[in-house]
Design a protein around this motif. Structure first.
Motif, PDB file in Angstrom:
ATOM      1  N   GLU A  56       9.357 -21.288  78.586  1.00  0.00           N
ATOM      2  CA  GLU A  56      10.687 -21.974  78.751  1.00  0.00           C
ATOM      3  C   GLU A  56      12.056 -21.341  78.694  1.00  0.00           C
ATOM      4  OE1 GLU A  56      12.324 -25.850  78.979  1.00  0.00           O
ATOM      5  OE2 GLU A  56      10.334 -25.390  79.047  1.00  0.00           O
ATOM      6  N   PRO A  57      12.779 -21.262  79.609  1.00  0.00           N
ATOM      7  CA  PRO A  57      13.982 -20.562  79.997  1.00  0.00           C
ATOM      8  C   PRO A  57      15.089 -21.107  79.094  1.00  0.00           C
ATOM      9  CG  PRO A  57      13.360 -21.245  82.081  1.00  0.00           C
ATOM     10  CD  PRO A  57      12.416 -21.866  80.964  1.00  0.00           C
ATOM     11  N   MET A  58      15.701 -19.979  78.324  1.00  0.00           N
ATOM     12  CA  MET A  58      16.629 -20.384  77.254  1.00  0.00           C
ATOM     13  C   MET A  58      17.816 -19.741  77.581  1.00  0.00           C
ATOM     14  SD  MET A  58      15.095 -22.049  74.734  1.00  0.00           S
ATOM     15  CE  MET A  58      16.181 -21.677  73.545  1.00  0.00           C
ATOM     16  N   SER A  59      19.159 -20.547  77.420  1.00  0.00           N
ATOM     17  CA  SER A  59      20.395 -19.975  77.817  1.00  0.00           C
ATOM     18  C   SER A  59      20.950 -18.860  76.849  1.00  0.00           C
ATOM     19  CB  SER A  59      21.445 -20.962  77.885  1.00  0.00           C
ATOM     20  OG  SER A  59      21.150 -21.945  78.749  1.00  0.00           O
ATOM     21  N   PRO A  60      21.403 -17.789  77.188  1.00  0.00           N
ATOM     22  CA  PRO A  60      21.931 -16.768  76.381  1.00  0.00           C
ATOM     23  C   PRO A  60      23.018 -17.386  75.535  1.00  0.00           C
ATOM     24  CG  PRO A  60      22.336 -16.069  78.655  1.00  0.00           C
ATOM     25  CD  PRO A  60      21.787 -17.468  78.829  1.00  0.00           C
ATOM     26  N   PRO A  61      22.831 -16.865  73.953  1.00  0.00           N
ATOM     27  CA  PRO A  61      23.822 -17.525  73.196  1.00  0.00           C
ATOM     28  C   PRO A  61      25.361 -16.889  73.566  1.00  0.00           C
ATOM     29  CG  PRO A  61      22.680 -15.272  72.162  1.00  0.00           C
ATOM     30  CD  PRO A  61      22.102 -15.807  73.664  1.00  0.00           C
ATOM     31  N   PRO A  62      26.231 -17.776  73.407  1.00  0.00           N
ATOM     32  CA  PRO A  62      27.678 -17.632  73.734  1.00  0.00           C
ATOM     33  C   PRO A  62      28.244 -16.271  72.947  1.00  0.00           C
ATOM     34  CG  PRO A  62      27.469 -19.566  72.566  1.00  0.00           C
ATOM     35  CD  PRO A  62      26.085 -19.186  72.849  1.00  0.00           C
ATOM     36  N   ALA A 116      20.178  -8.989  75.872  1.00  0.00           N
ATOM     37  CA  ALA A 116      20.313  -9.986  77.033  1.00  0.00           C
ATOM     38  C   ALA A 116      19.069  -9.829  77.896  1.00  0.00           C
ATOM     39  CB  ALA A 116      21.573  -9.736  77.810  1.00  0.00           C
ATOM     40  N   GLU A 117      18.608  -8.449  78.141  1.00  0.00           N
ATOM     41  CA  GLU A 117      17.366  -8.221  79.010  1.00  0.00           C
ATOM     42  C   GLU A 117      16.286  -8.555  78.464  1.00  0.00           C
ATOM     43  OE1 GLU A 117      16.118  -4.273  80.148  1.00  0.00           O
ATOM     44  OE2 GLU A 117      17.887  -3.655  79.050  1.00  0.00           O
ATOM     45  N   PHE A 118      16.150  -8.778  77.086  1.00  0.00           N
ATOM     46  CA  PHE A 118      14.825  -8.980  76.440  1.00  0.00           C
ATOM     47  C   PHE A 118      14.941 -10.438  75.808  1.00  0.00           C
ATOM     48  CE2 PHE A 118      15.909  -4.392  75.556  1.00  0.00           C
ATOM     49  CZ  PHE A 118      14.820  -3.828  76.166  1.00  0.00           C
ATOM     50  N   ASN A 119      15.686 -11.300  76.441  1.00  0.00           N
ATOM     51  CA  ASN A 119      15.951 -12.799  75.969  1.00  0.00           C
ATOM     52  C   ASN A 119      16.070 -12.887  74.625  1.00  0.00           C
ATOM     53  OD1 ASN A 119      15.803 -15.729  76.734  1.00  0.00           O
ATOM     54  ND2 ASN A 119      13.796 -15.794  76.032  1.00  0.00           N
ATOM     55  N   TYR A 120      16.868 -12.131  73.943  1.00  0.00           N
ATOM     56  CA  TYR A 120      17.242 -12.161  72.687  1.00  0.00           C
ATOM     57  C   TYR A 120      15.994 -12.254  71.529  1.00  0.00           C
ATOM     58  CZ  TYR A 120      21.918 -12.295  74.655  1.00  0.00           C
ATOM     59  OH  TYR A 120      22.930 -12.151  75.301  1.00  0.00           O
ATOM     60  N   PHE A 121      14.862 -11.658  72.293  1.00  0.00           N
ATOM     61  CA  PHE A 121      13.578 -11.370  71.547  1.00  0.00           C
ATOM     62  C   PHE A 121      12.853 -12.858  71.251  1.00  0.00           C
ATOM     63  CE2 PHE A 121      14.515  -7.236  68.942  1.00  0.00           C
ATOM     64  CZ  PHE A 121      14.487  -6.861  70.252  1.00  0.00           C
ATOM     65  N   PHE A 173      22.546 -16.052  65.222  1.00  0.00           N
ATOM     66  CA  PHE A 173      23.087 -16.570  66.659  1.00  0.00           C
ATOM     67  C   PHE A 173      22.285 -17.973  66.858  1.00  0.00           C
ATOM     68  CE2 PHE A 173      19.274 -13.878  67.688  1.00  0.00           C
ATOM     69  CZ  PHE A 173      18.783 -14.474  68.667  1.00  0.00           C
ATOM     70  N   GLU A 174      22.855 -18.770  67.822  1.00  0.00           N
ATOM     71  CA  GLU A 174      22.177 -20.018  68.280  1.00  0.00           C
ATOM     72  C   GLU A 174      22.001 -19.898  69.819  1.00  0.00           C
ATOM     73  OE1 GLU A 174      23.575 -24.612  68.321  1.00  0.00           O
ATOM     74  OE2 GLU A 174      23.282 -23.309  66.315  1.00  0.00           O
ATOM     75  N   SER A 175      20.962 -20.361  70.259  1.00  0.00           N
ATOM     76  CA  SER A 175      20.756 -20.716  71.777  1.00  0.00           C
ATOM     77  C   SER A 175      20.168 -21.714  72.244  1.00  0.00           C
ATOM     78  CB  SER A 175      19.747 -19.372  72.446  1.00  0.00           C
ATOM     79  OG  SER A 175      18.421 -19.562  71.672  1.00  0.00           O
ATOM     80  N   GLU A 176      20.331 -22.458  73.268  1.00  0.00           N
ATOM     81  CA  GLU A 176      19.883 -23.733  73.709  1.00  0.00           C
ATOM     82  C   GLU A 176      18.985 -23.436  74.927  1.00  0.00           C
ATOM     83  OE1 GLU A 176      23.287 -26.129  74.561  1.00  0.00           O
ATOM     84  OE2 GLU A 176      23.831 -26.020  72.380  1.00  0.00           O
ATOM     85  N   ALA A 224      28.382  -6.983  66.488  1.00  0.00           N
ATOM     86  CA  ALA A 224      27.732  -8.185  67.135  1.00  0.00           C
ATOM     87  C   ALA A 224      27.777  -7.947  68.629  1.00  0.00           C
ATOM     88  CB  ALA A 224      28.546  -9.485  66.633  1.00  0.00           C
ATOM     89  N   ASP A 225      28.758  -7.752  69.363  1.00  0.00           N
ATOM     90  CA  ASP A 225      28.970  -7.655  70.716  1.00  0.00           C
ATOM     91  C   ASP A 225      28.037  -6.508  71.409  1.00  0.00           C
ATOM     92  OD1 ASP A 225      31.133  -9.242  70.467  1.00  0.00           O
ATOM     93  OD2 ASP A 225      32.604  -7.966  70.866  1.00  0.00           O
ATOM     94  N   THR A 226      27.935  -5.430  70.611  1.00  0.00           N
ATOM     95  CA  THR A 226      26.777  -4.504  70.943  1.00  0.00           C
ATOM     96  C   THR A 226      25.427  -5.154  71.056  1.00  0.00           C
ATOM     97  OG1 THR A 226      28.282  -2.778  70.191  1.00  0.00           O
ATOM     98  CG2 THR A 226      25.976  -2.172  70.522  1.00  0.00           C
ATOM     99  N   VAL A 227      25.070  -5.798  69.992  1.00  0.00           N
ATOM    100  CA  VAL A 227      23.757  -6.358  69.900  1.00  0.00           C
ATOM    101  C   VAL A 227      23.514  -7.347  71.072  1.00  0.00           C
ATOM    102  CG1 VAL A 227      22.114  -7.373  68.713  1.00  0.00           C
ATOM    103  CG2 VAL A 227      23.501  -5.789  67.586  1.00  0.00           C
TER     104      VAL A 227
END
Length: 222
Positions: free
Chosen positions: A108-114, A93-98, A129-132, A85-88
């Motif tokens: 619309e900018p999204m915050s990285p999932p914690p 991150a640079e791909f905005n988590y697809f 995962f969940e992002s906001e 999970a940490d590797t993924v």
């Protein structure tokens, strides 16, 4: 290529890193079935979060198992799953988590999932995962939400329309799943695609025109 490095790149879908050691390909190497849930705010007037679930294909999952199973017991314990999970998480991150999120055509900018969660079920790797949104995203205008890999390395597929959903949508909004026809998408964006290639032949962000999306249209009340 060392198997460990290869597995890490595959596990994180790092097509950019992969491209440094082999010629770029335009077809996917990794496949995943996806589900996406749009979570609304308590008053149902804005988007609170996006919940993602990706279930990866057997071949890719078995490669991840082989490379991250440190004690060779043919299963991944909690520590090994966290490493996956940490590797993924770090690599996407640079791909905005697809994630593809636009409001009236603007990103619309999204915050990285914690954090991401990894699990194995029926011998398949599952990532959750969940992002906001970084700023409040009101239900107004045309909102498009989908998932795509800008490098084409990973194919993330919503096999059924029901796998893209939003619960509790107010009456001012309608929604539909949009599945672009590849030939039509290319024809409609031919000039943009050509310009993008000549401006940056090493890679563009135009793959989003092929992405399956949940489209919501929300009109002002009154």
């Amino acid at each position: 290529m060392h198997l460990k490095r290869q597995a890490i790149m595959m596990a994180s879908a790092m097509a950019a890193t992969f491209a440094m050691v082999v010629p770029a390909e335009v077809h996917p190497h990794v496949f995943a079935e996806a589900r996406l849930e749009v979570v609304l705010s308590p008053d149902h007037q804005s988007v609170k979060a996006l919940r993602h679930l990706w279930r990866f294909d057997d071949l890719f999952s078995s490669t991840v198992m082989m490379e991250f199973d440190k004690n060779s017991d043919l299963k991944l314990d909690d520590k090994e799953l966290k490493e996956v999970a940490d590797t993924v998480h770090a690599s996407l991150a640079e791909f905005n988590y697809f994630q593809l999120v636009t409001v009236d055509g603007k990103d619309e900018p999204m915050s990285p999932p914690p954090q991401l969660m990894a699990n194995f079920e029926n011998d398949q790797l599952i990532i959750l995962f969940e992002s906001e949104p970084k700023a409040p995203m009101k239900l107004a205008g045309k909102i498009d939400i989908g998932v795509y890999d800008p490098t084409f390395y990973t194919a993330i597929d919503f096999t059924e329309d029901a796998n893209l959903q939003v619960d509790g949508m107010p009456s001012k909004c309608t929604s539909k799943v949009v599945r672009p026809n590849p030939d039509e998408a290319i024809a409609e964006n031919q000039k943009t695609l050509t310009d993008a290639f000549f401006n940056d032949p090493t890679g563009t962000d135009m793959s989003k025109i092929f992405a399956t999306k949940l489209e919501m249209n929300c009109q002002p009340e009154g």
